[in-house]
Design an enzyme around this catalytic site. Structure first.
Site, PDB file in Angstrom:
ATOM      1  N   ASN A 102       5.527  37.883  34.635  1.00 40.97           N
ATOM      2  CA  ASN A 102       4.904  36.759  35.358  1.00 40.97           C
ATOM      3  C   ASN A 102       3.408  36.718  35.074  1.00 40.97           C
ATOM      4  OD1 ASN A 102       6.677  35.098  37.293  1.00 40.97           O
ATOM      5  ND2 ASN A 102       7.428  37.179  37.612  1.00 40.97           N
ATOM      6  N   LEU A 178       4.277  46.399  44.159  1.00 47.56           N
ATOM      7  CA  LEU A 178       5.248  46.997  45.084  1.00 47.56           C
ATOM      8  C   LEU A 178       4.630  47.745  46.253  1.00 47.56           C
ATOM      9  CD1 LEU A 178       7.976  48.216  42.567  1.00 47.56           C
ATOM     10  CD2 LEU A 178       7.788  46.018  43.761  1.00 47.56           C
ATOM     11  N   ILE A 181      -0.057  45.118  50.836  1.00 46.71           N
ATOM     12  CA  ILE A 181      -1.459  44.680  50.765  1.00 46.71           C
ATOM     13  C   ILE A 181      -2.099  44.953  52.121  1.00 46.71           C
ATOM     14  CG2 ILE A 181      -2.993  42.684  50.526  1.00 46.71           C
ATOM     15  CD1 ILE A 181      -1.707  43.509  47.899  1.00 46.71           C
ATOM     16  N   HIS A 197       8.697  36.317  45.151  1.00 45.48           N
ATOM     17  CA  HIS A 197       9.803  37.200  45.533  1.00 45.48           C
ATOM     18  C   HIS A 197      11.073  36.633  44.896  1.00 45.48           C
ATOM     19  CE1 HIS A 197      12.071  40.001  48.037  1.00 45.48           C
ATOM     20  NE2 HIS A 197      12.907  39.018  48.271  1.00 45.48           N
TER      21      HIS A 197
HETATM   22  N1  LIG Z   1       0.998  42.621  53.142  1.00 48.48           N
HETATM   23  C1  LIG Z   1       1.916  42.319  52.189  1.00 48.48           C
HETATM   24  N2  LIG Z   1       1.993  43.077  51.082  1.00 48.48           N
HETATM   25  C2  LIG Z   1       2.908  42.771  50.108  1.00 48.48           C
HETATM   26  C3  LIG Z   1       3.794  41.695  50.267  1.00 48.48           C
HETATM   27  C4  LIG Z   1       3.689  40.905  51.466  1.00 48.48           C
HETATM   28  O1  LIG Z   1       4.420  39.901  51.640  1.00 48.48           O
HETATM   29  N3  LIG Z   1       2.742  41.244  52.388  1.00 48.48           N
HETATM   30  N4  LIG Z   1       4.757  41.422  49.285  1.00 48.48           N
HETATM   31  C5  LIG Z   1       5.058  42.551  48.415  1.00 48.48           C
HETATM   32  C6  LIG Z   1       6.022  42.234  47.315  1.00 48.48           C
HETATM   33  N5  LIG Z   1       7.392  42.511  47.799  1.00 48.48           N
HETATM   34  C7  LIG Z   1       8.262  41.475  47.853  1.00 48.48           C
HETATM   35  O2  LIG Z   1       7.996  40.343  47.417  1.00 48.48           O
HETATM   36  C8  LIG Z   1       7.786  43.809  48.205  1.00 48.48           C
HETATM   37  C9  LIG Z   1       7.299  44.901  47.495  1.00 48.48           C
HETATM   38  C10 LIG Z   1       7.669  46.184  47.858  1.00 48.48           C
HETATM   39  C11 LIG Z   1       8.546  46.391  48.936  1.00 48.48           C
HETATM   40  C12 LIG Z   1       8.912  47.783  49.340  1.00 48.48           C
HETATM   41  O3  LIG Z   1       9.845  47.991  50.121  1.00 48.48           O
HETATM   42  N6  LIG Z   1       8.164  48.765  48.792  1.00 48.48           N
HETATM   43  C13 LIG Z   1       8.493  50.189  49.049  1.00 48.48           C
HETATM   44  C14 LIG Z   1       7.742  51.079  48.047  1.00 48.48           C
HETATM   45  C15 LIG Z   1       8.236  50.803  46.629  1.00 48.48           C
HETATM   46  C16 LIG Z   1       7.524  51.705  45.615  1.00 48.48           C
HETATM   47  O4  LIG Z   1       6.425  52.211  45.920  1.00 48.48           O
HETATM   48  O5  LIG Z   1       8.105  51.868  44.511  1.00 48.48           O
HETATM   49  C17 LIG Z   1       8.040  50.587  50.447  1.00 48.48           C
HETATM   50  O6  LIG Z   1       7.054  50.029  50.971  1.00 48.48           O
HETATM   51  O7  LIG Z   1       8.683  51.508  50.953  1.00 48.48           O
HETATM   52  C18 LIG Z   1       9.061  45.308  49.632  1.00 48.48           C
HETATM   53  C19 LIG Z   1       8.692  44.005  49.257  1.00 48.48           C
HETATM   54  C20 LIG Z   1       3.795  43.161  47.856  1.00 48.48           C
HETATM   55  N7  LIG Z   1       2.930  43.524  48.968  1.00 48.48           N
HETATM   56  N1  LIG Z   2       9.668  42.070  46.253  1.00 51.23           N
HETATM   57  C1  LIG Z   2       8.826  42.015  45.086  1.00 51.23           C
HETATM   58  C2  LIG Z   2       9.666  41.813  43.859  1.00 51.23           C
HETATM   59  O1  LIG Z   2      10.800  42.267  43.790  1.00 51.23           O
HETATM   60  N2  LIG Z   2       9.071  41.136  42.872  1.00 51.23           N
HETATM   61  C3  LIG Z   2       9.790  40.867  41.660  1.00 51.23           C
HETATM   62  O2  LIG Z   2       9.450  41.857  40.689  1.00 51.23           O
HETATM   63  C4  LIG Z   2       9.660  41.274  39.394  1.00 51.23           C
HETATM   64  C5  LIG Z   2       8.434  41.552  38.565  1.00 51.23           C
HETATM   65  O3  LIG Z   2       8.699  41.178  37.243  1.00 51.23           O
HETATM   66  P1  LIG Z   2       7.474  41.104  36.189  1.00 51.23           P
HETATM   67  O4  LIG Z   2       6.692  42.386  36.351  1.00 51.23           O
HETATM   68  O5  LIG Z   2       8.163  40.988  34.862  1.00 51.23           O
HETATM   69  O6  LIG Z   2       6.662  39.888  36.548  1.00 51.23           O
HETATM   70  C6  LIG Z   2       9.855  39.754  39.609  1.00 51.23           C
HETATM   71  O7  LIG Z   2      11.230  39.418  39.527  1.00 51.23           O
HETATM   72  C7  LIG Z   2       9.370  39.546  41.027  1.00 51.23           C
HETATM   73  O8  LIG Z   2      10.003  38.471  41.697  1.00 51.23           O
END
Ligand SMILES: Nc1nc2c(c(=O)[nH]1)N[C@@H](CN(C=O)c1ccc(C(=O)N[C@@H](CCC(=O)O)C(=O)O)cc1)CN2
Ligand SMILES: NCC(=O)N[C@@H]1O[C@H](COP(=O)([O-])[O-])[C@@H](O)[C@H]1O
Length: 303
Positions: A102, A178, A181, A197
């Site tokens: 992306n 991942l 924030i 997502h």
């Molecule tokens: N404050 C926010 N931070 C992030 C968001 C958000 O909406 N608010 N979105 C995520 C991206 N995401 C889904 O789109 C997402 C990423 C990671 C996780 C998760 O469960 N992570 C694990 C750790 C994974 C790792 O370190 O390999 C965890 O927290 O246990 C869920 C959803 C980005 N940040």
């Molecule tokens: N919940 C967060 C999540 O799962 N995000 C997903 O990680 C991939 C990243 O691909 P990329 O590194 O090739 O852009 C994408 O599919 C994005 O939607």
């Protein structure tokens, strides 16, 4: 305090060849004065392991030209190569943890004119991920955040805010990042942080739902449709206001990998469309707090 983890163009690699070391020194010589000139904090440590690319010099010179133009013309309508209708070109920060497809598609869109902005920094928690490698080769500075727990020099959320403000970042785009924030960053960038997502939120979102885990859950649920969601980021995972979605079918014999590929193809298009709307100031907010995208072709249409 010297910040060890702000890495420009890749992480330091002691096995770097002498040629690359010389090139890295050249980049350091070129970049530090420039980055200092635009006010980038001098505590940036310079560690590079990528070979110097000639386009880096062009990129930095282009940014220098724009910075100088901004000085003499005022920020509002400084335009670079193709003047747009009095809309300031935006600065983007992209956050990744993995391959960064992306990130790459958005970067390509900034270069081909589809997105009226520039990616001025990549932020990642994995200094050696594919996204960081791509940034390194394109001359895009890389910040590692959060730092690994065993690092004595902690680069805090407040430090990250300082760095992003120093680079005059307007919008933050999460693309496969991942980590959660932190609230400090969300406060510093209200209505300016987006995330993509790979499911139709609010379904299949939240802690634990990332990457292939999402697609496996969708298939196991028997859902007939899936698709990417782009939403504003708030303090929890995936609960911010939804801005855009696209729908793809879930086929009866889909594997998680086949569904992931179908969704990712739509992600690349959707994130470029949304980034373009963001940079052209075509996002409006409905009275009930729902964000809408104004159509470029017909300004009376919203979606
Ligand atoms: N404050 C926010 N931070 C992030 C968001 C958000 O909406 N608010 N979105 C995520 C991206 N995401 C889904 O789109 C997402 C990423 C990671 C996780 C998760 O469960 N992570 C694990 C750790 C994974 C790792 O370190 O390999 C965890 O927290 O246990 C869920 C959803 C980005 N940040
Ligand atoms: N919940 C967060 C999540 O799962 N995000 C997903 O990680 C991939 C990243 O691909 P990329 O590194 O090739 O852009 C994408 O599919 C994005 O939607």
């Amino acid at each position: 305090m010297e910040i060890q983890n702000v890495i420009l163009r890749g992480s330091f690699n002691p096995t770097v060849s002498s040629v690359q070391t010389r090139k890295a020194r050249l980049f350091t010589k070129l970049a530090v004065p420039f980055l200092s000139e635009i006010g980038f904090p001098k505590w940036v440590s310079m560690k590079c392991d990528c070979s110097f690319h000639s386009d880096t010099k062009r990129n930095l010179q282009r940014c220098r030209n724009r910075a100088q133009k901004a000085e003499c013309k005022g920020i509002s309508d400084v335009e670079e190569d193709k003047p747009k209708a009095k809309i300031r070109r935006k600065n983007l920060a992209v956050f990744v943890s993995g391959g960064g497809s992306n990130f790459r598609s958005i970067h390509e869109a900034t270069l081909n004119g589809s997105v009226h902005g520039d990616i001025v920094v990549l932020v990642t928690n994995k200094h050696d991920c594919g996204g960081a490698e791509y940034a390194c080769c394109k001359g895009i500075p890389v910040i590692v955040f959060p730092t690994r727990k065993d690092k004595e020099d902690v680069f805090s959320a407040e430090d990250l805010v300082i760095a992003l403000k120093s680079l005059k970042v307007d919008f933050i785009l999460l693309a496969g990042y991942l980590k959660l924030i932190p609230a400090a960053l969300i406060r510093a960038y209200p209505k300016a942080i987006l995330n993509i997502h790979p499911s139709l939120l609010p379904a299949f979102g939240g802690k634990g739902y990332y990457g292939m885990k999402v697609h496996k859950a969708v298939i196991a649920s028997g859902a007939r449709y899936s698709g990417p969601t782009i939403h504003y980021v708030d303090e929890q995972y995936d609960t911010g206001c939804i801005l855009a979605q696209r729908v793809v079918p879930v086929l009866a014999k889909d594997t998680a990998e086949e569904l992931a590929a179908r969704v990712l193809h739509e992600e690349h298009k959707l994130y470029v469309e949304v980034s373009a709307a963001l940079c052209e100031e075509r996002i409006t907010w409905r009275e009930d707090g729902v964000p809408l995208i104004q159509s470029k072709e017909n300004p009376n249409n919203y979606r």
